[in-house]
Design a protein around this motif. Structure first.
Motif, PDB file in Angstrom:
ATOM      1  N   ILE A 149       0.839  -1.205   0.000  1.00 16.07           N
ATOM      2  CA  ILE A 149       0.000   0.000   0.000  1.00 16.07           C
ATOM      3  C   ILE A 149       0.870   1.250   0.000  1.00 16.07           C
ATOM      4  O   ILE A 149       0.635   2.197  -0.768  1.00 16.07           O
ATOM      5  N   PHE A 150       1.888   1.272   0.852  1.00 19.11           N
ATOM      6  CA  PHE A 150       2.793   2.419   0.888  1.00 19.11           C
ATOM      7  C   PHE A 150       3.554   2.527  -0.430  1.00 19.11           C
ATOM      8  O   PHE A 150       3.766   3.631  -0.947  1.00 19.11           O
ATOM      9  N   ASP A 151       3.964   1.408  -0.974  1.00 19.58           N
ATOM     10  CA  ASP A 151       4.693   1.407  -2.244  1.00 19.58           C
ATOM     11  C   ASP A 151       3.867   2.060  -3.348  1.00 19.58           C
ATOM     12  O   ASP A 151       4.360   2.920  -4.093  1.00 19.58           O
ATOM     13  N   LEU A 152       2.607   1.666  -3.456  1.00 14.28           N
ATOM     14  CA  LEU A 152       1.758   2.221  -4.500  1.00 14.28           C
ATOM     15  C   LEU A 152       1.478   3.703  -4.259  1.00 14.28           C
ATOM     16  O   LEU A 152       1.438   4.507  -5.202  1.00 14.28           O
ATOM     17  N   SER A 153       1.301   4.092  -2.993  1.00  9.34           N
ATOM     18  CA  SER A 153       1.030   5.501  -2.702  1.00  9.34           C
ATOM     19  C   SER A 153       2.208   6.384  -3.097  1.00  9.34           C
ATOM     20  O   SER A 153       2.019   7.521  -3.531  1.00  9.34           O
ATOM     21  N   GLN A 154       3.417   5.877  -2.947  1.00  9.79           N
ATOM     22  CA  GLN A 154       4.599   6.662  -3.300  1.00  9.79           C
ATOM     23  C   GLN A 154       4.811   6.719  -4.807  1.00  9.79           C
ATOM     24  O   GLN A 154       5.525   7.594  -5.314  1.00  9.79           O
ATOM     25  N   ALA A 155       4.214   5.789  -5.551  1.00 15.17           N
ATOM     26  CA  ALA A 155       4.363   5.772  -7.010  1.00 15.17           C
ATOM     27  C   ALA A 155       3.393   6.704  -7.712  1.00 15.17           C
ATOM     28  O   ALA A 155       3.561   6.997  -8.893  1.00 15.17           O
ATOM     29  N   MET A 156       2.380   7.182  -7.002  1.00 14.35           N
ATOM     30  CA  MET A 156       1.330   7.958  -7.641  1.00 14.35           C
ATOM     31  C   MET A 156       1.795   9.359  -8.029  1.00 14.35           C
ATOM     32  O   MET A 156       2.562  10.003  -7.317  1.00 14.35           O
ATOM     33  N   MET A 157       1.349   9.813  -9.180  1.00 14.27           N
ATOM     34  CA  MET A 157       1.485  11.185  -9.639  1.00 14.27           C
ATOM     35  C   MET A 157       0.117  11.641 -10.126  1.00 14.27           C
ATOM     36  O   MET A 157      -0.783  10.811 -10.317  1.00 14.27           O
ATOM     37  N   PRO A 158      -0.072  12.945 -10.320  1.00 13.11           N
ATOM     38  CA  PRO A 158      -1.338  13.384 -10.920  1.00 13.11           C
ATOM     39  C   PRO A 158      -1.621  12.612 -12.208  1.00 13.11           C
ATOM     40  O   PRO A 158      -0.704  12.295 -12.976  1.00 13.11           O
ATOM     41  N   ARG A 159      -2.876  12.292 -12.440  1.00 14.18           N
ATOM     42  CA  ARG A 159      -3.238  11.453 -13.581  1.00 14.18           C
ATOM     43  C   ARG A 159      -2.750  12.046 -14.892  1.00 14.18           C
ATOM     44  O   ARG A 159      -2.247  11.323 -15.758  1.00 14.18           O
ATOM     45  N   TRP A 160      -2.856  13.360 -15.052  1.00 10.75           N
ATOM     46  CA  TRP A 160      -2.435  13.954 -16.313  1.00 10.75           C
ATOM     47  C   TRP A 160      -0.932  13.823 -16.511  1.00 10.75           C
ATOM     48  O   TRP A 160      -0.457  13.726 -17.660  1.00 10.75           O
ATOM     49  N   VAL A 161      -0.171  13.801 -15.404  1.00 13.74           N
ATOM     50  CA  VAL A 161       1.269  13.646 -15.509  1.00 13.74           C
ATOM     51  C   VAL A 161       1.626  12.222 -15.933  1.00 13.74           C
ATOM     52  O   VAL A 161       2.418  12.005 -16.855  1.00 13.74           O
ATOM     53  N   ALA A 162       1.030  11.237 -15.257  1.00 11.07           N
ATOM     54  CA  ALA A 162       1.330   9.845 -15.568  1.00 11.07           C
ATOM     55  C   ALA A 162       0.900   9.489 -16.990  1.00 11.07           C
ATOM     56  O   ALA A 162       1.679   8.945 -17.784  1.00 11.07           O
ATOM     57  N   GLU A 163      -0.354   9.791 -17.338  1.00 12.90           N
ATOM     58  CA  GLU A 163      -0.849   9.433 -18.665  1.00 12.90           C
ATOM     59  C   GLU A 163      -0.253  10.346 -19.748  1.00 12.90           C
ATOM     60  O   GLU A 163       0.021   9.907 -20.858  1.00 12.90           O
ATOM     61  N   GLY A 164      -0.067  11.616 -19.415  1.00 17.69           N
ATOM     62  CA  GLY A 164       0.502  12.537 -20.393  1.00 17.69           C
ATOM     63  C   GLY A 164       1.915  12.174 -20.772  1.00 17.69           C
ATOM     64  O   GLY A 164       2.293  12.238 -21.947  1.00 17.69           O
ATOM     65  N   TYR A 165       2.720  11.762 -19.777  1.00 12.47           N
ATOM     66  CA  TYR A 165       4.115  11.413 -20.084  1.00 12.47           C
ATOM     67  C   TYR A 165       4.190  10.136 -20.911  1.00 12.47           C
ATOM     68  O   TYR A 165       4.980  10.037 -21.859  1.00 12.47           O
ATOM     69  N   ALA A 166       3.370   9.140 -20.584  1.00  9.27           N
ATOM     70  CA  ALA A 166       3.355   7.911 -21.385  1.00  9.27           C
ATOM     71  C   ALA A 166       2.886   8.194 -22.808  1.00  9.27           C
ATOM     72  O   ALA A 166       3.383   7.604 -23.780  1.00  9.27           O
ATOM     73  N   THR A 167       1.921   9.111 -22.958  1.00 10.01           N
ATOM     74  CA  THR A 167       1.449   9.494 -24.289  1.00 10.01           C
ATOM     75  C   THR A 167       2.540  10.226 -25.058  1.00 10.01           C
ATOM     76  O   THR A 167       2.725  10.002 -26.268  1.00 10.01           O
ATOM     77  N   LEU A 168       3.266  11.116 -24.385  1.00  7.19           N
ATOM     78  CA  LEU A 168       4.372  11.811 -25.031  1.00  7.19           C
ATOM     79  C   LEU A 168       5.426  10.830 -25.519  1.00  7.19           C
ATOM     80  O   LEU A 168       5.887  10.905 -26.669  1.00  7.19           O
ATOM     81  N   MET A 169       5.816   9.892 -24.669  1.00  6.75           N
ATOM     82  CA  MET A 169       6.878   8.955 -25.039  1.00  6.75           C
ATOM     83  C   MET A 169       6.426   7.974 -26.108  1.00  6.75           C
ATOM     84  O   MET A 169       7.222   7.567 -26.954  1.00  6.75           O
ATOM     85  N   GLU A 170       5.146   7.581 -26.093  1.00  6.63           N
ATOM     86  CA  GLU A 170       4.664   6.676 -27.139  1.00  6.63           C
ATOM     87  C   GLU A 170       4.816   7.318 -28.508  1.00  6.63           C
ATOM     88  O   GLU A 170       5.073   6.634 -29.512  1.00  6.63           O
ATOM     89  N   SER A 171       4.651   8.644 -28.564  1.00  8.42           N
ATOM     90  CA  SER A 171       4.759   9.345 -29.839  1.00  8.42           C
ATOM     91  C   SER A 171       6.209   9.628 -30.207  1.00  8.42           C
ATOM     92  O   SER A 171       6.617   9.438 -31.359  1.00  8.42           O
ATOM     93  N   LYS A 172       7.021  10.065 -29.241  1.00  5.79           N
ATOM     94  CA  LYS A 172       8.414  10.395 -29.536  1.00  5.79           C
ATOM     95  C   LYS A 172       9.198   9.175 -29.988  1.00  5.79           C
ATOM     96  O   LYS A 172      10.060   9.271 -30.869  1.00  5.79           O
ATOM     97  N   MET A 173       8.897   8.014 -29.411  1.00  3.41           N
ATOM     98  CA  MET A 173       9.712   6.836 -29.689  1.00  3.41           C
ATOM     99  C   MET A 173       9.169   5.980 -30.817  1.00  3.41           C
ATOM    100  O   MET A 173       9.794   4.987 -31.200  1.00  3.41           O
ATOM    101  N   THR A 174       7.999   6.321 -31.357  1.00  8.73           N
ATOM    102  CA  THR A 174       7.467   5.589 -32.516  1.00  8.73           C
ATOM    103  C   THR A 174       7.198   6.489 -33.708  1.00  8.73           C
ATOM    104  O   THR A 174       7.049   5.993 -34.827  1.00  8.73           O
ATOM    105  N   GLY A 175       7.101   7.824 -33.482  1.00  4.33           N
ATOM    106  CA  GLY A 175       6.711   8.711 -34.575  1.00  4.33           C
ATOM    107  C   GLY A 175       5.232   8.649 -34.880  1.00  4.33           C
ATOM    108  O   GLY A 175       4.759   9.303 -35.811  1.00  4.33           O
ATOM    109  N   ARG A 176       4.492   7.875 -34.114  1.00  6.38           N
ATOM    110  CA  ARG A 176       3.031   7.764 -34.253  1.00  6.38           C
ATOM    111  C   ARG A 176       2.394   8.235 -32.948  1.00  6.38           C
ATOM    112  O   ARG A 176       2.852   9.177 -32.336  1.00  6.38           O
TER     113      ARG A 176
END
Length: 967
Positions: A149-176
């Motif tokens: 429980i503590f491990d997961l709580s420390q991993a959390m970031m604002p949803r837009w940060v977590a999903e936004g960064y994964a979306t950014l990297m999916e595009s930068k590293m594939t060009g799609r």
């Protein structure tokens, strides 16, 4: 009835259940250097390719970020919802990725990919690397490693940060990906022109406006890309490094220390620049000569005109996600205008100085029929079978895979309202049908394979049109029956969606030309004569309607990016209907019949899609900022054949976590639970050992060890326990003292057929107890069954539950027996859930105890002679016969209940209580709960506040709060 005869009958019932229970999916595992890939039967080819892709992605992300997961990650490959998705559970020691194998369709925000598998793996792996980095604070990391429980709580970031960064990297590293997607660019441009882009505070969860839930991905990813372009990649990367420092920092604090500005401040600037570009684009657009045809309340999709054009079927969804299939008249409704005029006249009569409403842009079309889902989820892709019936797809639970949903074909008769299921276990999505309705052309998705198939609805025979390959996807089969022409979309690796036409008579195939540089193609629709094909395509950040003429092989562009166009349909009179989107949802517009359009001269090459390449994208991003570092990119997508050995899933690969819990009840006592909980990845074998200690009055103490094994719909439970309960030490003192230690076991097996669920159960207990000054033995054996059924059509539902068991036991040498029956009638009206219940229990030569709460030490399943009531103390009353009457109502699902409960003992009312209660938890009934780490699964939260009244007790307010594990 004797217990032996009951056991015999139960075993007979169990034999029937074995024959007809849902098939349990077999799980297999293949191991790579850094991943354990678990997959369900049938997914081996997809899993082998994913195993190789995972290692490639890991290596490239390491090169790009110099970050990596330190331990092995578990990866599950399966298909629970027949839809494109996935999720990640970040953890420093037990990271998890879930990959859904069904690919996205051509008109979705995630359709822009070189390979669905590659894009999905990259996105979810970025989540793990981004969120699962260990803390540089030694003792904080030690706690993370030992407490999930503590491990997961420390991993959390604002949803837009977590999903936004994964979306950014999916595009930068594939060009799609979504950053470079024409559809999402056109959507955001349209929203910006309407002033509909979200504020920073709304970015995480949206604001109930159209598509707002997706803005964490779409706007969040673009905002982070803007930060990299205006500052640098290393500057943004420093935020993630600062968040894992010895000094504890929130995201805002870590961000401010790098940018010297709060993220909300820079987000305002980003929105201003984006809106400026969107408004500049609008100034350059040619006027669009269209009229509003229908104003929908929120989301509308998949429109279908009847053959004569007199009716329109369309799927609508409200802000709460509730779906309806509506059928409208296409002609104007004269009564709507008459009612409007009469209403305005009445206003002016009542107040001559008032000013009447202006005439609406359009009056609503008359609604002829409405269908809500009935015991299935969703209604999709309606098609007219004849003037009085529609075919559509809906999701139902598969009988071959537990908890998995599949798309099946249904028929809705408008005259009678009857809905019937036409296919079984075919797993189909979009489809088209012949005029006689006997032949269906559909996309079938099984085990990650997308196929275009022909289905004989009478014989349930399925014939593939092409050989299936993981590298090929299909969508939008669209038949012009008179011309015997089948249009469909096809996607291959490293290409994009292409539109083809197949002549069913000659088997000749042609590829529809596309504009040069296009990236988005979807939603083909035949002209009435069959000599032209309309479709939607995207280019340079805009989405437009095109018309392809078969005779001349000419392509015409009918619009100029003035709106987010979707689902063009030609009416019998020649006008063209289409849907457009805005922050309020979808509306339908009409283009005039005579639209010559602009002839497209620059066409994409037929053998390749002229979308932005990976390298072109890299150059484009680098040009935005001289400080941006060179990009590391994934290689071209492939279908791999990883050679790792496959093994049966191993339940002995266990992980463990500290398990802490606490419970407080104002009527009895408060306790602290300390223990260790563990399970394998799929939670087929779970266990929990712990100690319960009274916190204040020391009324309840003990220790326990539990184990549970699940296989399919069968479950075995074993409890070993030792506890002391001194009721005289409770907050509200009652007589009673009990020490008991022993062992409890239970076997249960369930069966489900559509909406009917049955479960048989056999359990027993052997124990020693110290009670009333002397030691006695207590043993009992219980056999029972539970049954439930429901009818649900979304806004209204009704169902019932019935459970009962017979128990025989011996305490201190004296035989006793009894029976319990519980009946519940539940449902919802106007989307508000409610229930009424009745409980009956009777014992011969044994007493029933009333009061107390269920806990890890004292689970309700083991308390055979106790009626749980958390707002009453343990041993509040006792008797030989108990009856309970109750009911509750809530404003919506998963919200607190307003409840009433009455307790009767030996036919006299002992107490009644009323108030608010709420309970929730993670368990194996959902995939997220099933795959959650051991320290999170089976975690339960109970909250209540009530008023208790009775002639034999003091009238007072009671409260309870519990966070505990219900294994």
């Amino acid at each position: 009835m004797c217990i032996q005869s009951i056991v015999t009958n139960c075993l007979k019932l169990s034999g029937l259940l074995v024959m007809s229970v849902w098939a349990s999916p077999n799980w297999f595992t293949l191991n790579t250097a850094h991943f354990n890939v678990h997959y369900t039967q049938g997914h081996e080819a997809w899993a082998r390719s994913a195993a190789q892709e995972l290692e490639i992605v890991r290596d490239k992300v390491w090169q790009q970020q110099k970050r990596v997961l330190e331990g092995k990650a578990d990866v599950v490959v399966f298909d629970p919802n027949h839809a494109a998705n996935g999720f990640a559970l970040p953890s420093t020691d037990n990271p998890l990725m879930a990959l859904f194998t069904t690919p996205p369709q051509s008109d979705t925000a995630i359709s822009n990919h070189a390979s669905w598998q590659q894009l999905l793996i990259l996105h979810e792996y970025i989540h793990l690397v981004h969120l699962s980095q260990p803390s540089r604070h030694h003792w904080k990391q030690v706690l993370r490693d030992s407490w999930d429980i503590f491990d997961l709580s420390q991993a959390m970031m604002p949803r837009w940060v977590a999903e936004g960064y994964a979306t950014l990297m999916e595009s930068k590293m594939t060009g799609r990906g979504r950053i470079y997607d024409n559809y999402t660019n056109a959507l955001l441009t349209e929203l910006a022109q309407q002033g509909g882009l979200l504020s920073y505070d709304q970015l995480n969860e949206g604001n109930d406006e159209y598509y707002s839930k997706a803005m964490a991905y779409l706007l969040g990813g673009r905002f982070l890309a803007w930060l990299e372009a205006h500052y640098s990649q290393s500057t943004l990367d420093a935020v993630w490094t600062r968040m894992r420092a010895v000094e504890s920092r929130s995201f805002d604090s870590a961000f401010y220390g790098v940018f010297a500005e709060h993220p909300a401040t820079l987000y305002r600037r980003f929105i201003a620049e984006f809106t400026y570009k969107a408004m500049s684009k609008e100034q350059q657009e040619a006027p669009l000569h269209s009229t509003l045809w229908q104003d929908y309340k929120y989301s509308a999709t998949s429109p279908a005109l009847s053959a004569d054009g007199s009716k329109l079927a369309i799927v609508e969804r409200d802000r709460k996600g509730r779906v309806k299939l509506n059928v409208y008249e296409t002609k104007d409704d004269p009564t709507a205008e008459e009612e409007f005029i009469e209403q305005q006249q009445a206003r002016l009569v009542a107040d001559p100085k008032d000013i009447a409403d202006v005439r609406p842009k359009v009056f609503a079309k008359k609604t002829l029929h409405t269908l809500e889902p009935i015991n299935f989820s969703g209604i999709r892709y309606p098609k007219w079978y004849d003037e009085n019936s529609l075919y559509f797809i809906a999701s139902i639970y598969s009988q071959n895979t537990i908890h998995a949903r599949r798309g099946e074909l249904f028929k809705w008769s408008l005259d009678t309202g009857k809905v019937e299921q036409l296919t079984q276990e075919l797993a189909i999505r979009r489809f088209t049908l012949s005029q006689d309705g006997q032949t269906i052309f559909a996309e079938q998705v099984l085990n990650g394979y997308s196929e275009l198939v022909q289905i004989d609805t009478n014989k349930q025979e399925v014939t593939p049109l092409f050989s299936k390959q993981l590298s090929t996807l299909y969508d939008f089969p669209t038949l012009h029956d008179a011309q015997q022409q089948l249009a469909y979309l096809k996607h291959t690796l490293n290409q994009g969606w292409k539109l083809y036409i197949q002549d069913l008579a000659t088997q000749e195939q042609r590829q529809v030309p596309m504009p040069q540089g296009y990236q988005y193609a979807t939603q083909p629709s035949w002209s009435k004569s069959g000599d032209a094909l309309y479709f939607v395509a995207g280019n340079r950040g805009s989405v437009d309607i095109y018309r392809y003429e078969l005779a001349t092989n000419a392509l015409y562009k009918l619009t100029q990016g003035q709106s987010l166009f979707a689902f063009p349909m030609e009416q019998p009179s020649g006008e063209l209907l289409y849907l457009s989107s805005g922050f309020q949802g979808n509306d339908m517009h009409q283009l005039p019949a005579i639209m010559p359009g602009q002839l497209v001269y620059e066409l994409a090459e037929q053998d390749s899609m002229e979308s932005h390449s990976i390298r072109a994208k890299s150059r484009q991003v680098q040009s935005a900022s001289a400080q941006l570092e060179p990009q590391i990119q994934l290689p071209l997508a492939k279908i791999y054949q990883h050679e790792a050995k496959v093994a049966q899933y191993d339940i002995w690969q266990q992980s463990a976590s500290m398990a802490l819990g606490t419970q407080y009840t104002s009527a009895s006592t408060s306790v602290l639970n300390v223990g260790v909980k563990g399970s394998d990845f799929l939670e087929q074998l779970s266990w929990h050992v712990g100690l319960t200690q009274g916190v204040t009055n020391n009324a309840l103490n003990g220790m326990f060890a539990k184990a549970r094994y699940q296989h399919g719909q069968s479950q075995w439970d074993l409890h070993i326990f030792d506890y002391k309960l001194d009721a005289q030490k409770q907050y509200e003192s009652t007589l009673g003292y009990k020490e008991q230690h022993g062992v409890y076991g239970q076997f249960s097996r369930a069966y489900q057929w559509q909406q009917l669920r049955l479960q048989g159960q056999l359990s027993g207990l052997a124990s020693k107890q110290h009670q009333q000054g002397h030691n006695v033995s207590e043993n009992w054996l219980r056999v029972g069954a539970q049954q439930s059924w429901q009818y649900d059509n979304q806004s209204f539902a009704i169902g019932q539950k019935l459970s009962g068991y017979w128990v025989e036991g011996k305490t201190d040498g004296q035989d006793w027996q009894g029976q319990n029956i519980t009946g519940t009638l539940f449902g919802k009206a106007f989307y508000m859930p409610m229930y009424v219940s009745y409980q009956f229990a009777k014992r011969q030569r044994q007493t029933l105890q009333l009061g107390g709460f269920s806990s890890s030490l004292l689970p309700q399943s083991r308390l055979v002679n106790m009626q749980i009531a958390p707002d009453l103390p343990f041993y509040a009353a006792q008797g030989n016969k108990y009856e309970g009457y109750g009911g509750a109502i809530a404003l919506r699902a998963s919200s607190p209940w307003l409840y009433y409960q009455q307790h009767q003992l030996d036919e006299q009312v002992f107490a009644q209580s009323y108030g608010v209660k709420w309970s929730t938890g993670l368990n194996g009934q959902t995939w997220l709960g099933k795959f959650a780490p051991a320290g999170l699964s089976d975690l339960r939260l109970d909250v209540g506040l009530s008023r208790v009244e009775g002639d034999k007790i003091d009238n007072e307010n009671r409260a309870w709060l519990g966070l505990w594990y219900d294994l």
